[in-house]
Design an enzyme around this catalytic site. Structure first.
Site, PDB file in Angstrom:
ATOM      1  N   GLU A   1      -5.198  18.380   6.243  1.00 17.43           N
ATOM      2  CA  GLU A   1      -3.906  17.736   6.321  1.00 17.43           C
ATOM      3  C   GLU A   1      -3.141  18.158   5.408  1.00 17.43           C
ATOM      4  OE1 GLU A   1      -6.225  13.385   7.068  1.00 17.43           O
ATOM      5  OE2 GLU A   1      -6.084  13.847   4.909  1.00 17.43           O
TER       6      GLU A   1
ATOM      7  N   TRP B   1       0.820  -1.156  -0.004  1.00 18.84           N
ATOM      8  CA  TRP B   1       0.094   0.107  -0.031  1.00 18.84           C
ATOM      9  C   TRP B   1       0.810   1.359   0.009  1.00 18.84           C
ATOM     10  CZ3 TRP B   1      -4.661   2.356  -0.287  1.00 18.84           C
ATOM     11  CH2 TRP B   1      -4.822   3.343   0.210  1.00 18.84           C
TER      12      TRP B   1
ATOM     13  N   ASN C   1       0.259   5.622   0.183  1.00 18.45           N
ATOM     14  CA  ASN C   1      -0.480   7.157   0.028  1.00 18.45           C
ATOM     15  C   ASN C   1       0.534   8.092  -0.051  1.00 18.45           C
ATOM     16  OD1 ASN C   1      -1.025   6.068   3.097  1.00 18.45           O
ATOM     17  ND2 ASN C   1      -1.601   8.154   3.366  1.00 18.45           N
ATOM     18  N   ASP C   2       0.338   9.415   0.691  1.00 20.53           N
ATOM     19  CA  ASP C   2       1.035  10.481   0.600  1.00 20.53           C
ATOM     20  C   ASP C   2       2.302  10.511   0.257  1.00 20.53           C
ATOM     21  OD1 ASP C   2      -1.372  10.708   2.063  1.00 20.53           O
ATOM     22  OD2 ASP C   2      -0.693  11.868   3.588  1.00 20.53           O
TER      23      ASP C   2
ATOM     24  N   TRP D   1      -9.417   9.309  -0.751  1.00 16.17           N
ATOM     25  CA  TRP D   1      -9.624   8.244   0.437  1.00 16.17           C
ATOM     26  C   TRP D   1     -11.049   7.685   0.216  1.00 16.17           C
ATOM     27  CZ3 TRP D   1      -6.358   5.868   2.969  1.00 16.17           C
ATOM     28  CH2 TRP D   1      -5.195   6.707   3.327  1.00 16.17           C
TER      29      TRP D   1
ATOM     30  N   TRP E   1      -4.382   0.542   3.966  1.00 13.29           N
ATOM     31  CA  TRP E   1      -3.560   1.185   4.842  1.00 13.29           C
ATOM     32  C   TRP E   1      -3.398   0.316   6.086  1.00 13.29           C
ATOM     33  CZ3 TRP E   1      -4.345   3.393   9.779  1.00 13.29           C
ATOM     34  CH2 TRP E   1      -3.475   4.405  10.040  1.00 13.29           C
TER      35      TRP E   1
ATOM     36  N   PHE F   1       3.479   8.663  10.290  1.00 16.68           N
ATOM     37  CA  PHE F   1       2.670   9.538   9.401  1.00 16.68           C
ATOM     38  C   PHE F   1       3.432  10.373   8.473  1.00 16.68           C
ATOM     39  CE2 PHE F   1      -2.013   9.036  10.961  1.00 16.68           C
ATOM     40  CZ  PHE F   1      -1.841   7.674  10.927  1.00 16.68           C
TER      41      PHE F   1
HETATM   42  C1  FRU Z   1      -3.442  11.917   4.422  1.00 24.02           C
HETATM   43  C2  FRU Z   1      -3.058  11.490   5.676  1.00 24.02           C
HETATM   44  C3  FRU Z   1      -2.259  12.187   6.659  1.00 24.02           C
HETATM   45  C4  FRU Z   1      -1.700  11.133   7.576  1.00 24.02           C
HETATM   46  C5  FRU Z   1      -1.474  10.172   6.608  1.00 24.02           C
HETATM   47  C6  FRU Z   1      -1.694   8.624   7.248  1.00 24.02           C
HETATM   48  O1  FRU Z   1      -3.559  11.134   3.353  1.00 24.02           O
HETATM   49  O2  FRU Z   1      -4.362  10.914   6.431  1.00 24.02           O
HETATM   50  O3  FRU Z   1      -2.842  13.267   7.338  1.00 24.02           O
HETATM   51  O4  FRU Z   1      -0.270  11.652   7.900  1.00 24.02           O
HETATM   52  O5  FRU Z   1      -2.413  10.042   5.472  1.00 24.02           O
HETATM   53  O6  FRU Z   1      -1.153   7.532   6.299  1.00 24.02           O
END
Ligand code: FRU
Length: 495
Positions: free
Chosen positions: A204, A19, A21-22, A298, A46, A78
């Site tokens: 965020e 997985w 993300n950011d 998301w 996640w 994070f």
């Molecule tokens: C944004 C977020 C951040 C956090 C991270 C967790 O997509 O929710 O705020 O640090 O992803 O994976």
């Protein structure tokens, strides 16, 4: 039907497995662009967050590296940022080695489970081998939680004007500004954002940068602020604010004063560009502001139809700040390095379109790895739409409605959509920001994404798609009489 390996992009970054993300900790140093990312290596959804790592010399072709930060007893790792501490302000440097300082949020899953509210705090780690490995600072956390549940995503910027480090942090419905001399001791300087801009969800992943106003000597400070949900077309989205900074406080520009829920200050209007931030330490000479986002949302990120890996990043983009009629706009275009990958091309000029017309097919240009540019100067007639299609009957539609000055993109018939109700239930729309007579567009196509840059990037739409077979044809459909397409140019992108 296609799946997994067929869906892995040709040139957008994806993790080898697991997985993502950011984007996190992006910095440039000694010829390499670094990209860290929120990563759960053990599953395709996640989970306990790590920082994955990849490097590139041009922000287009990436090489994944070993995981840079692992979760520990203080929590998951994070989102956050990294800077190159040239003057060793942190004191972590040794034997003349320049330290790289990463700052991230510790998310303590136990605290969360126990219903506490102070389970997110800020921490640092340093690297003495140019970002390959990091040592966590023994004094962590460097910023304790002040009883704010959503308190995360520190983004550090070097503030040359005031000779300090600035860090922005998202805290529920606002951005908090901190300053520091040594990257360890942080002082709260100010807050921004309550009652300003979109607040449909939690703020965020902020970013705060100084930018030159294109074609002038003027400089402005820009706050990039993602939120989820509450994005322009639903779910995750990234808005921005333009103003001034006195070393402590960010003041919104007059032109944006009182900006409310509904506005058009979005880095991208599409559904799939989230949590994007800029690279630190880009050489001053070329003064570029370079950006990359997570190409998902998301609303459905964890359900998209891939198995062994999940999620891609957007193409790297150069951001520009422009001023027109006293209003500021951020535009973005793919980084110029993408041009180095152009292969065979195809071009046609002054085409009169009276009915649905095929422009390109996959025997000329492979439409799963292409850059297409077009120009339409006579906008009077311009209700048009483009259609990408394949022999399975999938169609991706995107066009422009001139009377409404609105672009749109409809992926409801573009292949797999059933995995989530939120994926294709609405046609995405985006305002035309530019008032130019002529409309130009750049379309970047990969196997599972489309990135649309209109009017030199003043309106951008990025979305992912999962067609049942690769795209085979691009057609144009006039919707309001004859349309003259002044120019279309297509390049095969080769990697
Ligand atoms: C944004 C977020 C951040 C956090 C991270 C967790 O997509 O929710 O705020 O640090 O992803 O994976």
């Amino acid at each position: 039907a296609q799946s997994d390996t067929d869906f892995r992009p040709n040139f957008h970054f994806t993790p080898e497995s697991g997985w993502m993300n950011d984007p996190n900790g992006m910095f440039y140093h000694n010829g390499y662009f670094h990209l860290y990312f929120q990563h759960y290596p053990d599953d395709n959804v996640w989970g306990p967050m790590h920082w994955g790592h990849a490097i590139s010399t041009d922000m287009i072709t990436w090489k994944e590296q070993p995981i840079a930060l692992y979760p520990d007893e203080k929590g998951y790792i994070f989102s956050g940022s990294a800077v190159v501490d040239h003057n060793n302000t942190s004191g972590f440097g040794e034997e003349g080695k320049t330290p790289i300082i990463a700052m991230f949020t510790y998310h303590d899953p136990k605290g969360e489970k126990d219903g506490e509210i102070d389970y997110q705090s800020q921490a640092i780690a340093y690297s003495l081998d140019e970002g390959k490995t990091f040592t966590k600072y023994e004094g962590n956390p460097v910023i304790e939680n002040p009883e704010i549940r959503d308190f995360r995503d520190p983004k550090i910027t070097r503030d040359e004007v005031h000779d300090q480090w600035i860090m922005v942090l998202s805290a529920d419905d606002k951005t908090m500004f901190y300053t520091s001399q040594n990257l360890k001791d942080w002082e709260l300087a100010s807050e921004f954002g309550r009652g300003l801009g979109a607040h449909g969800g939690v703020w965020e992943c902020p970013d705060f940068i100084q930018m030159n106003v294109k074609g002038t000597d003027e400089k402005k400070w820009v706050l990039i602020q993602s939120l989820n949900p509450g994005g322009f077309n639903g779910g995750s989205g990234t808005q921005y604010f333009v103003g001034d900074f006195d070393g402590k406080t960010f003041t919104l520009d007059e032109s944006m004063k009182g900006v409310g829920e509904d506005h058009s200050y979005w880095i991208d209007f599409g559904k799939d560009n989230y949590a994007g931030v800029t690279w630190a330490n880009i050489p001053k000479e070329n003064g570029r502001t370079l950006f990359m986002g997570w190409m998902s949302n998301w609303l459905y990120a964890q359900e998209v139809p891939t198995e062994t890996w999940r999620s891609a990043m957007t193409i790297a983009r150069e951001l520009r700040l422009e001023k027109e009629n006293d209003a500021y706009t951020i535009s973005s275009m793919p980084v110029k390095e993408l041009k180095n990958y152009r292969g065979i091309s195809y071009q046609e000029k002054d085409i009169k379109i009276e009915e649905e017309t095929k422009l390109i097919d996959s025997s000329k240009i492979d439409l799963t790895s292409a850059e297409i540019r077009f120009k339409i100067s006579d906008l009077q007639q311009s209700n048009y739409k483009f259609k990408l299609s394949n022999s399975q009957g999938d169609e991706l539609i995107f066009g422009y409605n001139h009377p409404k000055k609105e672009f749109y993109l409809d992926r409801s018939g573009a292949g797999q959509t059933e995995f989530s109700e939120d994926f294709a239930n609405k046609i995405s729309v985006a305002p035309r920001i530019s008032e130019d007579k002529e409309l130009d567009g750049v379309i970047i196509l990969d196997k599972t994404s489309i990135e649309l840059f209109y009017d030199d990037g003043k309106t951008v739409i990025t979305e992912i798609v999962f067609p049942n077979y690769p795209w085979e044809q691009l057609s144009i459909i006039p919707e309001n009489g004859e349309l003259s397409l002044d120019e279309i140019e297509a390049y095969q992108l080769k990697f």
